[in-house]
Design a protein around this motif. Structure first.
Motif, mmCIF file in Angstrom:
data_model
loop_
_atom_site.group_PDB
_atom_site.id
_atom_site.type_symbol
_atom_site.label_atom_id
_atom_site.label_comp_id
_atom_site.label_asym_id
_atom_site.label_seq_id
_atom_site.Cartn_x
_atom_site.Cartn_y
_atom_site.Cartn_z
ATOM 1 N N PRO A 152 0.883 -1.244 0.042
ATOM 2 C CA PRO A 152 -0.072 -0.206 -0.154
ATOM 3 C C PRO A 152 0.788 1.350 -0.163
ATOM 4 C CG PRO A 152 -0.849 -1.683 1.355
ATOM 5 C CD PRO A 152 0.308 -2.123 1.077
ATOM 6 N N SER A 153 2.126 1.124 0.442
ATOM 7 C CA SER A 153 2.994 2.323 0.568
ATOM 8 C C SER A 153 4.145 2.375 -0.360
ATOM 9 C CB SER A 153 3.310 2.611 1.837
ATOM 10 O OG SER A 153 4.186 1.440 2.302
ATOM 11 N N ARG A 154 4.185 1.450 -1.224
ATOM 12 C CA ARG A 154 5.342 1.424 -2.046
ATOM 13 C C ARG A 154 5.254 0.916 -3.607
ATOM 14 N NH1 ARG A 154 10.033 -1.453 0.695
ATOM 15 N NH2 ARG A 154 9.454 0.339 2.129
ATOM 16 N N MET A 155 5.799 1.296 -4.517
ATOM 17 C CA MET A 155 5.725 0.805 -5.821
ATOM 18 C C MET A 155 7.090 0.685 -6.699
ATOM 19 S SD MET A 155 3.997 3.973 -8.119
ATOM 20 C CE MET A 155 2.699 4.126 -7.168
ATOM 21 N N ARG A 156 7.073 -0.097 -7.410
ATOM 22 C CA ARG A 156 8.356 -0.116 -8.299
ATOM 23 C C ARG A 156 8.354 0.805 -9.547
ATOM 24 N NH1 ARG A 156 11.598 -5.376 -10.397
ATOM 25 N NH2 ARG A 156 13.016 -4.134 -11.749
ATOM 26 N N ALA A 157 8.764 1.592 -9.794
ATOM 27 C CA ALA A 157 8.583 2.577 -10.847
ATOM 28 C C ALA A 157 8.913 1.835 -12.256
ATOM 29 C CB ALA A 157 9.445 3.687 -10.784
ATOM 30 N N LEU A 158 8.063 1.786 -13.071
ATOM 31 C CA LEU A 158 8.124 1.374 -14.427
ATOM 32 C C LEU A 158 8.444 2.522 -15.733
ATOM 33 C CD1 LEU A 158 5.237 -0.780 -14.451
ATOM 34 C CD2 LEU A 158 7.574 -1.530 -14.000
ATOM 35 N N TYR A 159 8.028 3.953 -15.203
ATOM 36 C CA TYR A 159 8.180 4.767 -16.057
ATOM 37 C C TYR A 159 7.788 6.318 -15.239
ATOM 38 C CZ TYR A 159 8.171 7.564 -20.599
ATOM 39 O OH TYR A 159 8.421 8.240 -21.593
ATOM 40 N N PHE A 160 8.253 7.453 -15.744
ATOM 41 C CA PHE A 160 7.619 8.717 -15.368
ATOM 42 C C PHE A 160 7.581 9.571 -16.468
ATOM 43 C CE2 PHE A 160 10.937 6.815 -12.065
ATOM 44 C CZ PHE A 160 10.520 7.365 -11.071
ATOM 45 N N THR A 161 6.500 10.220 -16.375
ATOM 46 C CA THR A 161 5.886 10.883 -17.580
ATOM 47 C C THR A 161 5.290 12.496 -17.208
ATOM 48 O OG1 THR A 161 4.498 10.894 -19.473
ATOM 49 C CG2 THR A 161 3.718 9.760 -17.389
#
Length: 242
Positions: A152-161
């Protein structure tokens, strides 16, 4: 882990020239940022700059500064030079990059950036916050994170835009431009040439993703005010005067 907090600062802002020394509640903005960084308790705090006036202001208020070259294209290049100057023996394991225009930064939020390093696969850690204002969802100045949730408090970044993404129902997340690097990751990053997507989106972090580096994002509750315009400066003065 041994941690060094570095704050890159330069005078050559196009929208707000000289902003590191802009007065906010009786102190230069860069000193407010150094104070907030020190309150994180993460480790040694140093301002990395190419300007004598900035270094003098920082040192006059009891903080440390290190001089760097004036020709760096990015803040990451500047902090890497500072790191090699301050720690030539390679003892520092984690480098935290706090932008010099975040005078209202919550120290607790900054400290949260180190949490993803509990996973040894993470190269770079950064912060995000859920976007709640509708106008920010389509504002290209608000960088969005496209990521795969890990908790709920973390993600793995796949892209920034700068576009509105991802499409469909669900929350959108604003990227907070505060980074923590493993030393080896920073060394690798600054050795890479700017990437195609980095140049297109004008987002430095895409260089790391295109090179296969892993960036995890800790989700926090609030975005610190970044001072980029005279209007932002007045907002910061109002907040810190109160």
């Amino acid at each position: 882990m041994s941690t060094l907090v570095l704050i890159p600062a330069r005078m050559a802002s196009t929208r707000l020239p000289g902003k590191p020394l802009a007065d906010i509640a009786g102190m230069p903005m860069i000193v407010h940022v150094a104070r907030r960084a020190a309150e994180t308790g993460l480790g040694r705090v140093v301002v990395a700059t190419d300007t004598d006036e900035i270094a003098q202001a920082v040192e006059a208020h009891g903080f440390e500064a290190v001089m760097t070259r004036a020709d760096h294209e990015t803040g990451s290049d500047r902090i890497f030079e500072a790191l090699t100057t301050l720690d030539p023996q390679g003892k520092v394991e984690i480098i935290v990059n706090i932008q010099g225009d975040l005078p209202t930064l919550d120290p607790g939020i900054a400290a949260a950036a180190l949490r993803p390093f509990g996973d040894r696969q993470v190269d770079i850690a950064t912060l995000g916050v859920e976007i709640v204002r509708e106008e920010e969802k389509t504002n290209p100045a608000v960088v969005k994170i496209v990521g795969s949730p890990l908790s709920p408090s973390r993600m793995r970044a796949l892209y920034f835009t700068r576009s509105t993404a991802p499409w469909g129902e669900g929350p959108l997340y604003h990227h907070v431009g505060l980074y923590a690097y493993r030393r080896a990751a920073l060394e690798r990053f600054v050795a890479l040439a700017p990437s195609a997507l980095e140049r297109r989106e004008k987002l430095e972090q895409l260089r790391a993703l295109e090179a296969g580096m892993r960036i995890d994002v800790e989700i926090v509750d609030a975005v610190p005010l970044g001072v980029d315009t005279p209007e932002d400066l007045e907002r910061a003065r109002t907040i810190l005067s109160n």
